[in-house]
Design a protein around this motif. Structure first.
Motif, PDB file in Angstrom:
ATOM      1  N   GLU A   6       0.814  -1.205   0.000  1.00  0.00           N
ATOM      2  CA  GLU A   6       0.000   0.000   0.000  1.00  0.00           C
ATOM      3  C   GLU A   6       0.857   1.268   0.000  1.00  0.00           C
ATOM      4  O   GLU A   6       1.963   1.293   0.557  1.00  0.00           O
ATOM      5  CB  GLU A   6      -0.919   0.020   1.226  1.00  0.00           C
ATOM      6  CG  GLU A   6      -1.918  -1.114   1.277  1.00  0.00           C
ATOM      7  CD  GLU A   6      -1.346  -2.412   1.777  1.00  0.00           C
ATOM      8  OE1 GLU A   6      -2.067  -3.425   1.790  1.00  0.00           O
ATOM      9  OE2 GLU A   6      -0.143  -2.438   2.162  1.00  0.00           O
ATOM     10  N   ASP A   7       0.327   2.328  -0.583  1.00  0.00           N
ATOM     11  CA  ASP A   7       0.899   3.663  -0.487  1.00  0.00           C
ATOM     12  C   ASP A   7       0.150   4.378   0.640  1.00  0.00           C
ATOM     13  O   ASP A   7      -0.978   4.840   0.447  1.00  0.00           O
ATOM     14  CB  ASP A   7       0.747   4.419  -1.810  1.00  0.00           C
ATOM     15  CG  ASP A   7       1.449   5.776  -1.797  1.00  0.00           C
ATOM     16  OD1 ASP A   7       1.532   6.405  -0.726  1.00  0.00           O
ATOM     17  OD2 ASP A   7       1.910   6.212  -2.873  1.00  0.00           O
ATOM     18  N   LEU A   8       0.759   4.431   1.807  1.00  0.00           N
ATOM     19  CA  LEU A   8       0.066   4.942   2.988  1.00  0.00           C
ATOM     20  C   LEU A   8      -0.336   6.399   2.826  1.00  0.00           C
ATOM     21  O   LEU A   8      -1.387   6.823   3.321  1.00  0.00           O
ATOM     22  CB  LEU A   8       0.957   4.785   4.222  1.00  0.00           C
ATOM     23  CG  LEU A   8       1.290   3.345   4.622  1.00  0.00           C
ATOM     24  CD1 LEU A   8       2.272   3.331   5.782  1.00  0.00           C
ATOM     25  CD2 LEU A   8       0.022   2.586   4.985  1.00  0.00           C
ATOM     26  N   ILE A   9       0.465   7.182   2.135  1.00  0.00           N
ATOM     27  CA  ILE A   9       0.157   8.597   1.962  1.00  0.00           C
ATOM     28  C   ILE A   9      -1.063   8.780   1.068  1.00  0.00           C
ATOM     29  O   ILE A   9      -1.939   9.607   1.330  1.00  0.00           O
ATOM     30  CB  ILE A   9       1.382   9.340   1.386  1.00  0.00           C
ATOM     31  CG1 ILE A   9       2.540   9.284   2.394  1.00  0.00           C
ATOM     32  CG2 ILE A   9       1.035  10.798   1.060  1.00  0.00           C
ATOM     33  CD1 ILE A   9       3.843   9.849   1.862  1.00  0.00           C
ATOM     34  N   ARG A  10      -1.148   7.997   0.021  1.00  0.00           N
ATOM     35  CA  ARG A  10      -2.278   8.114  -0.906  1.00  0.00           C
ATOM     36  C   ARG A  10      -3.565   7.557  -0.323  1.00  0.00           C
ATOM     37  O   ARG A  10      -4.655   8.088  -0.563  1.00  0.00           O
ATOM     38  CB  ARG A  10      -1.973   7.386  -2.216  1.00  0.00           C
ATOM     39  CG  ARG A  10      -0.990   8.112  -3.120  1.00  0.00           C
ATOM     40  CD  ARG A  10      -0.901   7.399  -4.464  1.00  0.00           C
ATOM     41  NE  ARG A  10      -0.003   8.096  -5.389  1.00  0.00           N
ATOM     42  CZ  ARG A  10       0.219   7.710  -6.635  1.00  0.00           C
ATOM     43  NH1 ARG A  10      -0.383   6.620  -7.113  1.00  0.00           N
ATOM     44  NH2 ARG A  10       1.031   8.392  -7.401  1.00  0.00           N
ATOM     45  N   GLU A  11      -3.457   6.482   0.455  1.00  0.00           N
ATOM     46  CA  GLU A  11      -4.666   5.805   0.907  1.00  0.00           C
ATOM     47  C   GLU A  11      -5.329   6.492   2.096  1.00  0.00           C
ATOM     48  O   GLU A  11      -6.521   6.311   2.321  1.00  0.00           O
ATOM     49  CB  GLU A  11      -4.356   4.338   1.240  1.00  0.00           C
ATOM     50  CG  GLU A  11      -3.985   3.528   0.007  1.00  0.00           C
ATOM     51  CD  GLU A  11      -4.161   2.040   0.207  1.00  0.00           C
ATOM     52  OE1 GLU A  11      -4.934   1.658   1.110  1.00  0.00           O
ATOM     53  OE2 GLU A  11      -3.546   1.265  -0.539  1.00  0.00           O
ATOM     54  N   LEU A  12      -4.564   7.266   2.861  1.00  0.00           N
ATOM     55  CA  LEU A  12      -5.180   8.028   3.940  1.00  0.00           C
ATOM     56  C   LEU A  12      -5.620   9.389   3.424  1.00  0.00           C
ATOM     57  O   LEU A  12      -4.989   9.964   2.534  1.00  0.00           O
ATOM     58  CB  LEU A  12      -4.192   8.216   5.093  1.00  0.00           C
ATOM     59  CG  LEU A  12      -3.908   6.996   5.958  1.00  0.00           C
ATOM     60  CD1 LEU A  12      -2.896   7.345   7.042  1.00  0.00           C
ATOM     61  CD2 LEU A  12      -5.181   6.460   6.601  1.00  0.00           C
ATOM     62  N   PRO A  13      -6.718   9.930   3.949  1.00  0.00           N
ATOM     63  CA  PRO A  13      -7.172  11.252   3.510  1.00  0.00           C
ATOM     64  C   PRO A  13      -6.090  12.306   3.739  1.00  0.00           C
ATOM     65  O   PRO A  13      -5.363  12.262   4.746  1.00  0.00           O
ATOM     66  CB  PRO A  13      -8.392  11.515   4.409  1.00  0.00           C
ATOM     67  CG  PRO A  13      -8.834  10.168   4.867  1.00  0.00           C
ATOM     68  CD  PRO A  13      -7.604   9.329   4.962  1.00  0.00           C
ATOM     69  N   ASN A  14      -5.971  13.263   2.802  1.00  0.00           N
ATOM     70  CA  ASN A  14      -4.913  14.269   2.944  1.00  0.00           C
ATOM     71  C   ASN A  14      -5.222  15.295   4.024  1.00  0.00           C
ATOM     72  O   ASN A  14      -4.368  16.096   4.380  1.00  0.00           O
ATOM     73  CB  ASN A  14      -4.643  14.961   1.604  1.00  0.00           C
ATOM     74  CG  ASN A  14      -5.892  15.591   1.012  1.00  0.00           C
ATOM     75  OD1 ASN A  14      -6.883  15.816   1.713  1.00  0.00           O
ATOM     76  ND2 ASN A  14      -5.855  15.876  -0.280  1.00  0.00           N
ATOM     77  N   ASP A  15      -6.442  15.284   4.540  1.00  0.00           N
ATOM     78  CA  ASP A  15      -6.797  16.233   5.593  1.00  0.00           C
ATOM     79  C   ASP A  15      -7.108  15.529   6.914  1.00  0.00           C
ATOM     80  O   ASP A  15      -7.891  15.999   7.730  1.00  0.00           O
ATOM     81  CB  ASP A  15      -7.992  17.092   5.168  1.00  0.00           C
ATOM     82  CG  ASP A  15      -9.210  16.251   4.789  1.00  0.00           C
ATOM     83  OD1 ASP A  15      -9.064  15.019   4.658  1.00  0.00           O
ATOM     84  OD2 ASP A  15     -10.300  16.827   4.622  1.00  0.00           O
ATOM     85  N   VAL A  16      -6.454  14.370   7.135  1.00  0.00           N
ATOM     86  CA  VAL A  16      -6.686  13.607   8.353  1.00  0.00           C
ATOM     87  C   VAL A  16      -6.202  14.406   9.567  1.00  0.00           C
ATOM     88  O   VAL A  16      -5.206  15.134   9.506  1.00  0.00           O
ATOM     89  CB  VAL A  16      -5.980  12.231   8.261  1.00  0.00           C
ATOM     90  CG1 VAL A  16      -4.473  12.368   8.246  1.00  0.00           C
ATOM     91  CG2 VAL A  16      -6.422  11.301   9.368  1.00  0.00           C
ATOM     92  N   ASP A  17      -6.932  14.297  10.683  1.00  0.00           N
ATOM     93  CA  ASP A  17      -6.580  15.021  11.910  1.00  0.00           C
ATOM     94  C   ASP A  17      -5.701  14.199  12.838  1.00  0.00           C
ATOM     95  O   ASP A  17      -4.874  14.746  13.577  1.00  0.00           O
ATOM     96  CB  ASP A  17      -7.861  15.404  12.681  1.00  0.00           C
ATOM     97  CG  ASP A  17      -8.791  16.273  11.875  1.00  0.00           C
ATOM     98  OD1 ASP A  17      -8.360  17.356  11.442  1.00  0.00           O
ATOM     99  OD2 ASP A  17      -9.954  15.853  11.681  1.00  0.00           O
TER     100      ASP A  17
END
Length: 508
Positions: free
Chosen positions: A57-68
């Motif tokens: 997995e690409d962790l940066i791509r798969e998580l929302p870019n505005d995660v808190d």
């Protein structure tokens, strides 16, 4: 309370991986608590994205870019990847939380790289964190419930997270389940030795199993109990009340003391297809194998007979050994293990090098008092890449000579062929061969030979093993840099080293 966008990452491997074994098996190694925490967070009104990291997995791509907020669950071997991922998200203003075994074993080291570090975690701890979620820097905040939670989310409640993970498994799809927490045994090197044993609700187990039958015709289920079957009759009743016999495929780690003939008959009738009993030592820890009063060759015969009997009921058995215990000396313990391999050719031998995981077990404090603990980077603390306790009765070269000899014996073409011929069923045969020729068998043998060569040819390498130098050999640094790939640049300064005596210093 403000609704948060939360990311949860379950690191089941420690680096990007394209291996065939990883593609087939990593998704089946998912942990339960990340799924539970994801469910609790949703039930508290937050938006959750969960990733089981299998190496692809690409962790940066798969998580929302505005995660808190990002929760990361990690074993110690994946700690450096966890530190790098945390550093990336913290640099973007995200609050990070570490949970899992590494957080329990090395909490003080982890607080340098995370805002929160969680020990035992229950729903109240999660609610408290979410309600007061603020940056904790430069040193993170430790939070701990004091004991394992008595109630977890049901499989149905966390199904969306289980299902998303199992979609990554191309063939075998194994659902994780817990019937108990803690362990009644007191093996002094084990992380669960000081955790009070507690059975979870048997009605919930039955309900979970019934639910799984609505998803799969005959589900594969992996019990994550540190020692399955302590409350044997109640557990079997919970399984029997869920469905007719052999409605499931079960895999469990258990002690030989539990595996009596009567119990084995019930395990067979209820669909248990693989068991992983711990032998550990030919001289110690006999209470787990009903051999507390015998040692050496006599114990080998008793254990071999017992294991061979288990194969009358269960087609796949892995026997677990710990190499380098203080009770071992000379060639005999290794030769006895060879004799066991000859006498029980169907069993797959699992070897672990003695490892002291920080604050995990009382014995680690004794190793630290004796000055025997070495500061190997976390990346290698997975029970086989590094032994971070200087052996009591062996010189390093002598020890690796014996480990290499035993590993060669266990995974030689002859031994692989014997195991293949004595094993029943296609799946067990395939699993034994794949494990033997992969990184678990031949791969470890190649690595051990390299370590031995370095010990002989490189004085600075040997000095590190002897505790005479704190300078990490380039050999290890290069492996970490290669394994982390693109995450290497995010590894925080100082993360390659840790205080191997933190446990002793905080208790002095």
């Amino acid at each position: 309370m403000q609704a948060l966008k939360i990311g949860i990452i379950d690191l089941v491997c420690k680096s990007p991986s394209k291996s065939l074994w990883g593609k087939i098996m990593h998704a089946n190694l998912a942990s339960i608590m990340p799924q539970v925490i994801a469910t609790w967070c949703e039930q508290e009104g937050h938006t959750v994205t969960m990733i089981c990291y299998t190496g692809n997995e690409d962790l940066i791509r798969e998580l929302p870019n505005d995660v808190d907020l990002v929760f990361i669950s990690s074993f110690t071997q994946a700690a450096l990847l966890a530190y790098a991922v945390s550093n990336y998200f913290r640099s973007h203003g995200v609050i990070t939380v570490l949970g899992g075994p590494h957080a329990r074993c090395y909490p003080d080291d982890a607080t340098q790289y995370f805002d929160y570090v969680l020990g035992f975690t229950n729903r109240q701890i999660i609610a408290e964190l979410l309600n007061n979620c603020t940056r904790q820097r430069p040193i993170g905040k430790k939070m701990c419930a004091g004991k394992q939670p008595a109630i977890l989310c049901s499989i149905q409640e966390r199904w969306k997270f289980i299902e998303a993970t199992l979609k990554k498994a191309p063939f075998l799809k194994m659902v994780p389940i817990l019937g108990s927490v803690g362990c009644p045994y007191t093996c002094p090197f084990c992380i669960d030795s000081t955790v009070t044993y507690r059975a979870l609700d048997f009605q919930t187990i039955s309900s979970d199993l019934k639910f799984l039958l609505t998803k799969y015709k005959r589900p594969w289920i992996g019990w994550h109990d540190p020692n399955f079957g302590i409350r044997f009759d109640e557990t079997m009743q919970a399984i029997a009340s869920a469905a007719p016999p052999k409605s499931f495929h079960f895999i469990a780690e258990s002690s030989l003391s539990v595996l009596t003939d009567d119990h084995l008959k019930k395990l067979k009738g209820n669909g248990f297809t693989a068991l992983l009993p711990g032998v550990e030592s030919w001289y110690d820890l006999g209470n787990k194998s009903r051999s507390s009063h015998i040692t050496g060759a006599e114990k080998v015969k008793q254990i071999s007979d017992h294991i061979n009997n288990v194969f009358h009921y269960v087609p796949y058995v892995q026997t677990n050994f710990v190499l380098g215990l203080d009770s071992d000396a000379g060639a005999e313990p290794f030769e006895l293990t060879k004799r066991f391999i000859d006498n029980s050719p169907s069993a797959f031998p699992g070897f672990s090098l003695l490892t002291a995981f920080g604050e995990a077990a009382p014995l680690n404090l004794e190793y630290q008092k004796a000055g025997r603990v070495l500061p190997f980077p976390f990346h290698f603390l997975n029970n086989h890449l590094a032994m971070n306790v200087k052996p009591k009765n062996y010189d390093w070269v002598d020890f690796y000579d014996k480990v290499i000899d035993l590993t060669e014996y266990a995974f030689s073409p002859k031994a692989i062929y014997r195991r293949l011929m004595h094993t029943r069923g296609f799946n067990p045969k395939w699993m034994n061969v794949m494990r033997a020729i992969s990184s678990e068998g031949w791969g470890r043998l190649k690595f051990y030979r390299q370590i031995r060569q370095n010990l002989i040819q490189d004085r600075s390498f040997r000095q590190y093993f002897e505790g005479e130098s704190q300078q990490l050999p380039e050999f290890y640094k290069n492996i970490i840099e290669k394994d982390l790939g693109g995450w290497w640049k995010w590894l925080p300064a100082g993360a390659l080293s840790h205080n191997a005596y933190a446990y002793l210093q905080k208790t002095s």
